[in-house]
Scaffold this active site. Structure first.
Site, mmCIF file in Angstrom:
data_model
loop_
_atom_site.group_PDB
_atom_site.id
_atom_site.type_symbol
_atom_site.label_atom_id
_atom_site.label_comp_id
_atom_site.label_asym_id
_atom_site.label_seq_id
_atom_site.Cartn_x
_atom_site.Cartn_y
_atom_site.Cartn_z
ATOM 1 N N HIS A 128 9.433 -18.882 -27.293
ATOM 2 C CA HIS A 128 10.381 -19.731 -28.026
ATOM 3 C C HIS A 128 10.122 -19.556 -29.512
ATOM 4 O O HIS A 128 9.039 -19.856 -30.005
ATOM 5 C CB HIS A 128 10.223 -21.191 -27.633
ATOM 6 C CG HIS A 128 11.096 -22.117 -28.437
ATOM 7 N ND1 HIS A 128 12.409 -21.826 -28.744
ATOM 8 C CD2 HIS A 128 10.836 -23.331 -29.008
ATOM 9 C CE1 HIS A 128 12.923 -22.799 -29.463
ATOM 10 N NE2 HIS A 128 11.982 -23.724 -29.639
ATOM 11 N N GLU A 153 21.442 0.404 -32.402
ATOM 12 C CA GLU A 153 20.360 1.087 -31.699
ATOM 13 C C GLU A 153 19.420 0.120 -30.982
ATOM 14 O O GLU A 153 18.980 0.368 -29.857
ATOM 15 C CB GLU A 153 19.572 1.952 -32.687
ATOM 16 C CG GLU A 153 18.392 2.697 -32.087
ATOM 17 C CD GLU A 153 18.783 3.779 -31.089
ATOM 18 O OE1 GLU A 153 17.899 4.245 -30.361
ATOM 19 O OE2 GLU A 153 19.983 4.145 -31.048
ATOM 20 N N SER A 406 34.358 0.747 -12.962
ATOM 21 C CA SER A 406 34.536 1.834 -12.006
ATOM 22 C C SER A 406 33.458 1.772 -10.942
ATOM 23 O O SER A 406 32.381 1.210 -11.160
ATOM 24 C CB SER A 406 34.478 3.184 -12.732
ATOM 25 O OG SER A 406 34.447 4.261 -11.827
ATOM 26 N N SER A 407 33.751 2.380 -9.789
ATOM 27 C CA SER A 407 32.739 2.457 -8.731
ATOM 28 C C SER A 407 31.646 3.450 -9.092
ATOM 29 O O SER A 407 30.555 3.424 -8.518
ATOM 30 C CB SER A 407 33.379 2.842 -7.405
ATOM 31 O OG SER A 407 34.078 4.063 -7.522
ATOM 32 N N ASP A 466 44.865 1.788 -10.379
ATOM 33 C CA ASP A 466 45.866 2.434 -9.528
ATOM 34 C C ASP A 466 45.789 1.941 -8.093
ATOM 35 O O ASP A 466 46.593 2.360 -7.253
ATOM 36 C CB ASP A 466 45.666 3.956 -9.556
ATOM 37 C CG ASP A 466 44.362 4.369 -8.899
ATOM 38 O OD1 ASP A 466 44.381 5.224 -7.992
ATOM 39 O OD2 ASP A 466 43.314 3.836 -9.288
#
Length: 507
Positions: A128, A153, A406-407, A466
């Site tokens: 903390h 970065e 995406s898969s 799609d």
């Protein structure tokens, strides 16, 4: 139960409490507090740190907890100032009171919050900080519920994040007493399953990691990023966008299809196959490359930590497949059977998985690493439809944040968009989601994405795909949905009810 009871008695015995492992942890906390004091994180007795006593003979959930006290000059702390607590938070050992002007010993006011990180995230250490950066960054926008930054970065130093990802840290409101933050911190941890930190407005930050090294490293990276955001704000530069352009003083608006003005505070989430990229590229280029090179890749990288992790995932998946009677699954022999025997079995399973077009994490992770070699050797080049780059640039200019879902693994996604004939398109992308967030045909996956993006309403997210089943799942989660019609895509059901586009220029 008897074994667990014996373990608990052993770890709470006086001999164990006074043993080397506990002493080392006490000493480490004192050393780190001196370091954090010099960083400006724990001045004025503020801030705190807690570390679990690392002991490989004790399950992590049962390890003892060492915690710095409250109201003590952190740079002057010694080992004897520490509290020792059981895994449930009960105090096993407290420091002896010191003469005036020292105050009576008191366990850290942060203790209930630290315990939430231990219990909900199986943390190994929690820090903390009252560092100025972590305080000021919550004040840049007094209404913001999150801190967001991308394309820096030091984001790579935060667990589960890369340079191109958007880092999101929840912000909770401060209270008069530290312990009163406990429930709101727990709610933030639950609402943001990928975060390793929670900011407290006008106060500071809580950071946790699997170990003290992870917690310390991430704390340093968070403070660096907060400092960068503050400086960029002073320069009028937007730290939340990939291009880091000028801060817009007012919300940019975009025209809706009917010509009306729509608020631009929204996100677009894109599928890849059949949406940004021809299905044929995946089926005729990427899949064959992975299938033809899986043996070579495993042989060349077999002893690397990365490949061993891939093999571990595949073993678990194949074992599950064998139990479920999945066609094509063959037993993978133990390591002592020999490298070539193991690789042969892995290749057979991977070929069967690819042939069945299975959307499973174990396969996607390995494929991503094989494709990485292909892109690095210039044997592969990412392919997107010609209208995609211009659309990405336009949406970014309008202040719309674009993500990929995406898969394929996140690594595979980055490779595809990072190596195209149009150049590196990742500069237009805020983040990447894969099947670790959930199956693309399940509504809960899109609810998870909505929570990660932090929009006020899921309708502020447009999902383009799609696949009808994915569109249906996203719509059920409240997202706006458009179906992409591209050459080679499969047919859609009659009267599917979704808006369709043949080019991103129509969006």
């Amino acid at each position: 139960m008897a074994a667990n009871g014996a373990l608990k008695m052993a770890t709470t015995s006086q001999a164990y409490l006074e043993g080397d492992k506990v002493k080392e942890t006490k000493s480490l906390i004192a050393e780190l507090c001196r370091h954090f004091y010099n960083q400006g994180w724990v001045s004025g007795t503020g801030g705190s740190i807690t570390i679990k006593v690392h002991d490989e003979s004790v399950p992590k959930s049962e390890q003892l907890i060492v915690m710095s006290p409250s109201g003590v000059q952190k740079e002057r702390m010694v080992d004897e100032d520490m509290y020792i607590m059981a895994s449930d938070g009960s105090i096993l050992s407290a420091p002896v009171a010191k003469p005036t002007p020292h105050k009576p010993p008191k366990c850290s006011d942060c203790a209930p919050l630290f315990m939430k990180a231990y219990q909900m995230r199986n943390a190994g250490a929690v820090i903390h900080s009252h560092g100025m950066e972590s305080c000021l960054v919550t004040m840049l926008n007094p209404l913001a519920k999150e801190f967001r930054i991308t394309h820096m970065e030091m984001i790579k130093g935060i667990q589960g994040h890369g340079y191109y990802d958007e880092l999101v840290v929840p912000i909770i409101e401060n209270t008069a007493y530290e312990s009163e933050l406990t429930e709101s911190l727990a709610e933030a941890i639950k609402a943001y399953p990928k975060t390793t930190a929670v900011l407290v407005r006008n106060h500071g930050i809580y950071v946790w990691g699997d170990s003290w090294i992870s917690a310390k490293t991430q704390s340093e990276c968070y403070h660096y990023l907060f400092d960068a955001a503050i400086k960029l704000h002073q320069l009028g530069i937007d730290w939340t966008t990939p291009a880091h352009g000028p801060i817009q003083n007012s919300k940019i608006s975009a025209l809706a299809p009917n010509g009306s003005i729509k608020p631009s505070r929204r996100c677009i989430v894109l599928d890849i196959e059949g949406t940004t990229t021809p299905i044929s590229f995946v089926t005729d280029v990427l899949f064959p490359y992975a299938r033809n090179n899986v043996g070579r890749h495993l042989d060349a990288t077999y002893d690397s930590a990365e490949t061993q992790q891939d093999i571990k995932l595949l073993r678990a998946q194949v074992q599950q497949d064998l139990e479920n009677g999945v066609a094509g699954a063959v037993c993978i022999p133990a390591d002592d059977a020999g490298k070539m025997e193991v690789i042969a079995a892995l290749v057979a399973n991977v070929e069967a998985m690819i042939k069945a077009d299975r959307k499973i994490t174990a396969l996607k992770e390995l494929q991503g690493h094989i494709w990485q070699t292909g892109f690095q050797n210039n044997e592969l080049e990412g392919l997107v439809f010609d209208d995609v780059p211009a659309a990405l640039e336009k949406w970014t200019a309008l202040g719309i944040k674009v993500y990929i879902y995406s898969s394929g693994s996140r690594l595979a996604q980055r490779l595809l968009f990072g190596h195209t004939k149009h150049g590196d398109l990742r500069k237009f992308l805020y983040g990447f989601f894969d099947t670790t967030v959930g199956n693309k045909r399940e509504t809960k996956s899109y609810a998870e994405i909505t929570a990660s993006l932090g929009v006020d309403n899921p309708s502020e997210i447009l999902f383009v795909t799609d696949v009808y089943q994915e569109a249906t799942a996203a719509k059920a989660a409240g997202l706006e949905v458009i179906i992409s019609i591209r050459p080679g895509n499969g047919p859609l059901p009659d009267n599917h009810g979704f808006r369709t586009v043949r080019s991103f220029s129509e969006i």
